[in-house]
Motif scaffolding. Structure first.
Motif, PDB file in Angstrom:
ATOM      1  N   THR A  81      27.105  20.727   6.921  1.00 33.46           N
ATOM      2  CA  THR A  81      28.048  19.438   6.654  1.00 33.46           C
ATOM      3  C   THR A  81      27.979  19.085   5.171  1.00 33.46           C
ATOM      4  O   THR A  81      26.729  19.236   4.822  1.00 33.46           O
ATOM      5  CB  THR A  81      27.603  18.242   7.447  1.00 33.46           C
ATOM      6  OG1 THR A  81      27.718  18.618   8.925  1.00 33.46           O
ATOM      7  CG2 THR A  81      28.484  16.989   7.202  1.00 33.46           C
ATOM      8  N   ASP A  82      28.672  18.956   4.390  1.00 32.01           N
ATOM      9  CA  ASP A  82      28.678  18.494   2.851  1.00 32.01           C
ATOM     10  C   ASP A  82      28.688  17.010   2.808  1.00 32.01           C
ATOM     11  O   ASP A  82      27.581  16.966   1.787  1.00 32.01           O
ATOM     12  CB  ASP A  82      30.084  18.857   2.256  1.00 32.01           C
ATOM     13  CG  ASP A  82      30.325  20.383   2.359  1.00 32.01           C
ATOM     14  OD1 ASP A  82      29.966  21.084   1.580  1.00 32.01           O
ATOM     15  OD2 ASP A  82      31.593  20.429   3.142  1.00 32.01           O
ATOM     16  N   ILE A  83      28.995  16.132   3.610  1.00 34.63           N
ATOM     17  CA  ILE A  83      28.710  14.706   3.450  1.00 34.63           C
ATOM     18  C   ILE A  83      28.480  14.130   4.722  1.00 34.63           C
ATOM     19  O   ILE A  83      29.237  14.553   5.779  1.00 34.63           O
ATOM     20  CB  ILE A  83      29.855  13.925   2.727  1.00 34.63           C
ATOM     21  CG1 ILE A  83      30.185  14.624   1.224  1.00 34.63           C
ATOM     22  CG2 ILE A  83      29.530  12.750   2.576  1.00 34.63           C
ATOM     23  CD1 ILE A  83      31.370  14.208   0.657  1.00 34.63           C
ATOM     24  N   ALA A  84      27.613  13.370   4.922  1.00 29.98           N
ATOM     25  CA  ALA A  84      27.303  12.561   6.171  1.00 29.98           C
ATOM     26  C   ALA A  84      27.302  11.221   5.959  1.00 29.98           C
ATOM     27  O   ALA A  84      26.876  10.616   4.847  1.00 29.98           O
ATOM     28  CB  ALA A  84      26.005  13.001   6.775  1.00 29.98           C
ATOM     29  N   VAL A  85      28.220  10.551   6.845  1.00 23.19           N
ATOM     30  CA  VAL A  85      28.238   8.955   6.500  1.00 23.19           C
ATOM     31  C   VAL A  85      27.540   8.207   7.705  1.00 23.19           C
ATOM     32  O   VAL A  85      28.276   8.512   8.575  1.00 23.19           O
ATOM     33  CB  VAL A  85      29.721   8.476   6.373  1.00 23.19           C
ATOM     34  CG1 VAL A  85      29.837   6.858   6.470  1.00 23.19           C
ATOM     35  CG2 VAL A  85      30.575   9.125   5.153  1.00 23.19           C
ATOM     36  N   ILE A  86      26.723   7.467   7.341  1.00 23.99           N
ATOM     37  CA  ILE A  86      25.724   6.728   8.276  1.00 23.99           C
ATOM     38  C   ILE A  86      26.046   5.166   8.307  1.00 23.99           C
ATOM     39  O   ILE A  86      25.910   4.629   7.597  1.00 23.99           O
ATOM     40  CB  ILE A  86      24.207   7.076   8.204  1.00 23.99           C
ATOM     41  CG1 ILE A  86      24.125   8.478   7.929  1.00 23.99           C
ATOM     42  CG2 ILE A  86      23.504   6.601   9.518  1.00 23.99           C
ATOM     43  CD1 ILE A  86      24.247   9.388   9.088  1.00 23.99           C
ATOM     44  N   SER A  87      26.610   4.818   9.561  1.00 21.50           N
ATOM     45  CA  SER A  87      26.528   3.196   9.609  1.00 21.50           C
ATOM     46  C   SER A  87      25.382   2.455  10.103  1.00 21.50           C
ATOM     47  O   SER A  87      25.539   1.433   9.661  1.00 21.50           O
ATOM     48  CB  SER A  87      27.837   2.897  10.775  1.00 21.50           C
ATOM     49  OG  SER A  87      27.211   3.213  12.090  1.00 21.50           O
TER      50      SER A  87
END
Length: 219
Positions: free
Chosen positions: A38-44
């Motif tokens: 994965t290039d980018i992970a967005v975590i809430s």
């Protein structure tokens, strides 16, 4: 752009050679965690294993975004906005989650992750901006329920809404079924699909009414 769903609020959003994954979960929730480079992970929510299993996504090669602020990463613009999550899971006296505005292929994505609010504030709406595709939790309990989700959708008025974070086979977290949300929003006859492939031109051709898309979880 191709969008697939792993379960809970974890989506894979691909554009050419670029891959973004949201809220990768741990196997402790009862589901098979998302895997692959994965290039980018967005975590809430960095406090909870239901949203933050970075080890599954390629380790140090993945650029992780896990809080409020504005970033321009690998051609994507990501704006994190402070919000409220589960009031029963407060840490250090406050409840913390992040919702995101993401720009990819000139398409405006709104990712609401682990949100638990009855509605968005004026400042949150202003920061989120216009949204083409909205990912919103609908399963209740620790996140927005069907009624709260529909209220927020009416505030944002996206072109497409994709419900997330609801009951599914194997999940150990108690959540409402997606049927309750579909009934609330008036889309009870929606047929789930394996993925959503979409271009900006598709959105420009769409009518003014919000379309509901339900995705089958990919294993």
């Amino acid at each position: 752009m191709v969008i697939t769903w792993f379960g809970l609020s974890s989506f894979k959003i691909s554009s050419g050679n670029l891959t973004l994954v949201t809220d990768p979960f741990s196997k402790i929730v009862g589901l098979t965690p998302p895997r692959g480079q994965t290039d980018i992970a967005v975590i809430s929510n960095i406090q909870n294993v239901a949203y933050n299993n970075q080890e599954a996504l390629g380790g140090e090669n993945t650029f992780v975004i896990d809080g409020p602020g504005e970033l321009d990463v690998k051609g994507l613009f990501v704006h994190g906005i402070a919000a409220n999550g589960d009031p029963k899971a407060k840490t250090n006296g406050f409840d913390y989650t992040t919702i995101y505005s993401i720009r990819m292929e000139e398409i405006r994505l709104g990712f609401l992750g682990s949100l638990k609010q009855k509605e968005l504030s004026d400042s949150q709406l202003e920061e989120l901006g216009e949204v083409d595709i909205l990912f919103i939790p609908v399963g209740g309990k620790s996140v927005c329920d069907a009624e709260e989700a529909v209220t927020i959708i009416n505030q944002i008025e996206p072109k497409i809404v994709i419900p997330a974070h609801y009951a599914q086979s194997g999940l150990k977290i108690p959540l409402d079924k997606v049927d309750q949300f579909l009934k609330e929003i008036g889309s009870a006859k929606v047929v789930p699909q394996d993925k959503l492939t979409i271009k900006k031109s598709n959105l420009q051709e769409q009518s003014e009414s919000t379309q509901t898309i339900v995705l089958n979880p990919q294993r």
